[in-house]
Scaffold this motif. Structure first.
Motif, PDB file in Angstrom:
ATOM      1  N   THR A  23       2.324  -2.250  15.804  1.00 25.05           N
ATOM      2  CA  THR A  23       2.044  -0.880  16.254  1.00 25.05           C
ATOM      3  C   THR A  23       2.303   0.164  15.173  1.00 25.05           C
ATOM      4  N   GLY A  24       3.362  -0.041  14.386  1.00 22.57           N
ATOM      5  CA  GLY A  24       3.722   0.992  13.419  1.00 22.57           C
ATOM      6  C   GLY A  24       3.747   0.490  12.009  1.00 22.57           C
ATOM      7  N   THR A  25       4.477   1.206  11.157  1.00 22.52           N
ATOM      8  CA  THR A  25       4.596   0.824   9.747  1.00 22.52           C
ATOM      9  C   THR A  25       6.013   0.367   9.455  1.00 22.52           C
ATOM     10  N   PHE A  26       6.230  -0.233   8.266  1.00 19.85           N
ATOM     11  CA  PHE A  26       7.522  -0.808   7.918  1.00 19.85           C
ATOM     12  C   PHE A  26       7.892  -0.443   6.486  1.00 19.85           C
ATOM     13  N   MET A  27       9.223  -0.593   6.232  1.00 21.88           N
ATOM     14  CA  MET A  27       9.742  -0.283   4.900  1.00 21.88           C
ATOM     15  C   MET A  27      10.532  -1.472   4.368  1.00 21.88           C
ATOM     16  N   TYR A  28      10.692  -1.507   3.039  1.00 19.68           N
ATOM     17  CA  TYR A  28      11.553  -2.497   2.406  1.00 19.68           C
ATOM     18  C   TYR A  28      12.984  -1.967   2.389  1.00 19.68           C
ATOM     19  N   LYS A  29      13.935  -2.810   2.699  1.00 14.78           N
ATOM     20  CA  LYS A  29      15.341  -2.392   2.676  1.00 14.78           C
ATOM     21  C   LYS A  29      15.796  -2.072   1.263  1.00 14.78           C
ATOM     22  N   SER A  30      15.241  -2.805   0.314  1.00 14.62           N
ATOM     23  CA  SER A  30      15.752  -2.694  -1.055  1.00 14.62           C
ATOM     24  C   SER A  30      15.488  -1.322  -1.663  1.00 14.62           C
ATOM     25  N   ASN A  31      14.291  -0.835  -1.542  1.00 15.77           N
ATOM     26  CA  ASN A  31      13.957   0.436  -2.201  1.00 15.77           C
ATOM     27  C   ASN A  31      13.430   1.500  -1.249  1.00 15.77           C
ATOM     28  N   LYS A  32      13.489   1.204   0.050  1.00 13.70           N
ATOM     29  CA  LYS A  32      13.054   2.152   1.088  1.00 13.70           C
ATOM     30  C   LYS A  32      11.603   2.608   0.912  1.00 13.70           C
ATOM     31  N   SER A  33      10.781   1.767   0.254  1.00 14.90           N
ATOM     32  CA  SER A  33       9.359   2.105   0.104  1.00 14.90           C
ATOM     33  C   SER A  33       8.554   1.481   1.243  1.00 14.90           C
ATOM     34  N   HIS A  34       7.425   2.091   1.544  1.00 19.11           N
ATOM     35  CA  HIS A  34       6.572   1.601   2.626  1.00 19.11           C
ATOM     36  C   HIS A  34       5.850   0.317   2.208  1.00 19.11           C
ATOM     37  N   VAL A  35       5.716  -0.573   3.172  1.00 20.26           N
ATOM     38  CA  VAL A  35       4.996  -1.830   2.942  1.00 20.26           C
ATOM     39  C   VAL A  35       3.514  -1.610   3.297  1.00 20.26           C
ATOM     40  N   LYS A  36       2.629  -2.063   2.418  1.00 15.60           N
ATOM     41  CA  LYS A  36       1.195  -1.952   2.724  1.00 15.60           C
ATOM     42  C   LYS A  36       0.859  -2.770   3.965  1.00 15.60           C
ATOM     43  N   LEU A  37      -0.081  -2.228   4.752  1.00 13.09           N
ATOM     44  CA  LEU A  37      -0.425  -2.888   6.018  1.00 13.09           C
ATOM     45  C   LEU A  37      -0.904  -4.329   5.791  1.00 13.09           C
ATOM     46  N   LYS A  38      -1.707  -4.534   4.775  1.00 16.36           N
ATOM     47  CA  LYS A  38      -2.226  -5.867   4.509  1.00 16.36           C
ATOM     48  C   LYS A  38      -1.107  -6.828   4.133  1.00 16.36           C
ATOM     49  N   ASP A  39      -0.090  -6.319   3.391  1.00 11.05           N
ATOM     50  CA  ASP A  39       1.046  -7.167   3.015  1.00 11.05           C
ATOM     51  C   ASP A  39       1.863  -7.537   4.238  1.00 11.05           C
ATOM     52  N   ILE A  40       1.994  -6.584   5.191  1.00 11.80           N
ATOM     53  CA  ILE A  40       2.728  -6.868   6.431  1.00 11.80           C
ATOM     54  C   ILE A  40       2.074  -8.032   7.161  1.00 11.80           C
ATOM     55  N   VAL A  41       0.736  -7.942   7.318  1.00 13.87           N
ATOM     56  CA  VAL A  41       0.003  -8.991   8.040  1.00 13.87           C
ATOM     57  C   VAL A  41       0.135 -10.331   7.325  1.00 13.87           C
ATOM     58  N   ASN A  42       0.001 -10.331   6.006  1.00 16.65           N
ATOM     59  CA  ASN A  42       0.082 -11.574   5.237  1.00 16.65           C
ATOM     60  C   ASN A  42       1.466 -12.199   5.316  1.00 16.65           C
ATOM     61  N   ASP A  43       2.526 -11.344   5.276  1.00  9.60           N
ATOM     62  CA  ASP A  43       3.896 -11.868   5.373  1.00  9.60           C
ATOM     63  C   ASP A  43       4.113 -12.520   6.733  1.00  9.60           C
ATOM     64  N   ILE A  44       3.617 -11.879   7.785  1.00  2.63           N
ATOM     65  CA  ILE A  44       3.795 -12.434   9.147  1.00  2.63           C
ATOM     66  C   ILE A  44       3.057 -13.763   9.279  1.00  2.63           C
ATOM     67  N   LYS A  45       1.874 -13.839   8.706  1.00  2.00           N
ATOM     68  CA  LYS A  45       1.085 -15.075   8.817  1.00  2.00           C
ATOM     69  C   LYS A  45       1.744 -16.242   8.079  1.00  2.00           C
ATOM     70  N   THR A  46       2.583 -15.953   7.071  1.00  2.00           N
ATOM     71  CA  THR A  46       3.281 -17.036   6.372  1.00  2.00           C
ATOM     72  C   THR A  46       4.445 -17.576   7.187  1.00  2.00           C
ATOM     73  N   ILE A  47       4.885 -16.773   8.188  1.00  2.00           N
ATOM     74  CA  ILE A  47       6.046 -17.166   8.994  1.00  2.00           C
ATOM     75  C   ILE A  47       5.626 -17.857  10.284  1.00  2.00           C
TER      76      ILE A  47
END
Length: 443
Positions: A23-47
């Motif tokens: 539903t929303g967007t996400f950030m990295y804990k390490s540098n508090k930068s926003h995660v690209k939407l495509k990277d979010i989807v790809n990371d989830i698909k690897t899990i």
């Protein structure tokens, strides 16, 4: 929300029946930068392999299945209209909260990747990434349709193939039938022609012998008259003998028992002797018969009798079908390991469409020629067979009303055991026999 926290939660999900909704967007804990939407989807698909849906319009274009998503432009347009109503003092019945402004949007590729039944999609759903001619069917049904369609194509191809085969078979049978008819007609023509060939000299022999017998019985003759009649009988006897020899040889060719006896001999001398012995027959028709050679001696293995017969046959044809005042040119040359013997005339010639037929058994070029010249139609067939048995070939070049050229090509080689033909033959008698149907003296 941090992407690391979401990934840790997803790793604990073991239920394959659960779905993920982004539903929303996400950030990295390490540098508090926003995660690209495509990277979010790809990371989830690897899990996890669980299907990923969304109600965020932006995610639809980044590898999720899709879902009921709100369209920001629609919401903004609705809110603007409500604000205008308020400013104008119009009564607002439902407040300024917008009505549902979303729509069902799905990614065609992701639907089939996750094997989702496309028939259960809500009505008026919008499909992204759909190929122009793709089928909107469940994957199992789609596979079934593809199999059925492939089978139909195979059936059509098979039917077309069988149809083409039948057409070719029909055409082949038709050609065979036409060929059989043609061969049957040739045999019929041959029988008719052969009857004429047999009857003509026999009638001459019988009539001549009866006249001679009558003259002898009445003592009303002289030696010159009687010798003339005997010459007519001999000439027509030779015609019959030549005809019988040809028929016997054709039978031997068909049965594969025709033999040649090779000897190492000067083929130039053989051909020259035949030509010189045939000059009188050409001279009688006022035809100029010329012999020429590039070499005086070309030794090769041949059956002298058979080669003499082949050359004589070509010469007799040339004399028969060359008009008075014409010319015949016999030429010999050597090229490497081959000897070329050509017999060329400026006579009637042969039509181009008939050249390939003249070596067929019993074939004659035209009825017109049959009416003017004698012949059984099997001489050239014998020539070709003789040349073939010597390992050679024969070529024909001809043009109607301009003449013909027959070229025999024989290999030059020697035989180890040199067969010697000890039988002494009179070449004049051989020529007289082979030229019996072109001798134009009175019968």
């Amino acid at each position: 929300n941090y992407i690391e926290d979401i990934e840790n939660k997803l790793k604990k999900i073991n239920d394959k029946n659960q779905a993920i909704v982004l539903t929303g967007t996400f950030m990295y804990k390490s540098n508090k930068s926003h995660v690209k939407l495509k990277d979010i989807v790809n990371d989830i698909k690897t899990i996890t392999d669980n299907p990923i849906y969304t109600n965020n319009y932006a995610y639809v274009f980044n590898g999720v299945i899709g879902g009921f998503v709100d369209i920001g432009e629609h919401q903004g347009s609705y809110v603007a209209k409500e604000i205008c109503n308020i400013l104008e003092g119009n009564k607002i019945e439902e407040g300024i909260l917008p009505k549902s402004s979303g729509m069902y949007i799905f990614d065609y590729k992701q639907i089939y990747d996750y094997n989702i039944d496309i028939l259960k999609m809500p009505k008026d759903s919008k499909l992204l990434n759909k190929p122009k001619y793709a089928l909107l069917l469940p994957k199992p049904l789609k596979i079934t349709v593809c199999i059925v369609f492939s089978l139909l194509i195979l059936i059509v191809v098979y039917v077309v193939y069988k149809f083409i085969i039948e057409i070719k078979k029909s055409n082949k049978n038709k050609k065979l039938y036409e060929r059989a008819k043609e061969r049957e007609q040739l045999k019929t023509d041959f029988i008719v022609n052969m009857s004429h060939e047999l009857r003509t000299p026999l009638n001459v022999i019988l009539s001549t012998s009866k006249v001679a017998e009558l003259k002898i019985n009445t003592n009303n003759y002289d030696n010159k008259y009687l010798l003339g009649k005997l010459e007519q009988i001999n000439k027509n006897s030779n015609r019959l003998l030549k005809l019988v020899n040809n028929l016997i040889d054709i039978t031997k060719f068909e049965q594969g028992v025709y033999e040649i006896n090779l000897e190492n001999i000067n083929i130039v001398e053989v051909v020259e002797d035949i030509v010189l012995a045939s000059v009188d027959y050409a001279t009688y028709k006022n035809i100029d018969l010329v012999f020429d050679t590039e070499e005086e001696e070309i030794i090769t293995a041949i059956d002298k009798d058979k080669i003499e017969r082949a050359i004589l046959n070509l010469l007799s044809n040339a004399i028969k079908f060359t008009h008075k005042g014409g010319s015949i040119y016999v030429y010999i040359k050597r090229e490497k390991d081959k000897v070329f013997i050509s017999v060329e005339d400026n006579g009637m010639g042969i039509p181009k469409d008939k050249i390939n037929e003249i070596f067929n058994r019993f074939y004659q070029v035209s009825d017109t020629l049959k009416k003017h010249e004698e012949g059984s139609g099997i001489g050239l067939c014998i020539v070709e067979e003789i040349v073939d048995l010597h390992g050679g070939k024969i070529n024909v070049y001809s043009e109607v009303n301009k003449g013909s050229k027959f070229e025999i090509i024989l290999p030059i080689y020697m035989v180890e055991e040199n067969f010697k033909n000890l039988q002494i033959k009179d070449i004049q008698q051989i020529v007289k026999l082979e030229m019996s149907d072109v001798d134009t003296k009175e019968n």
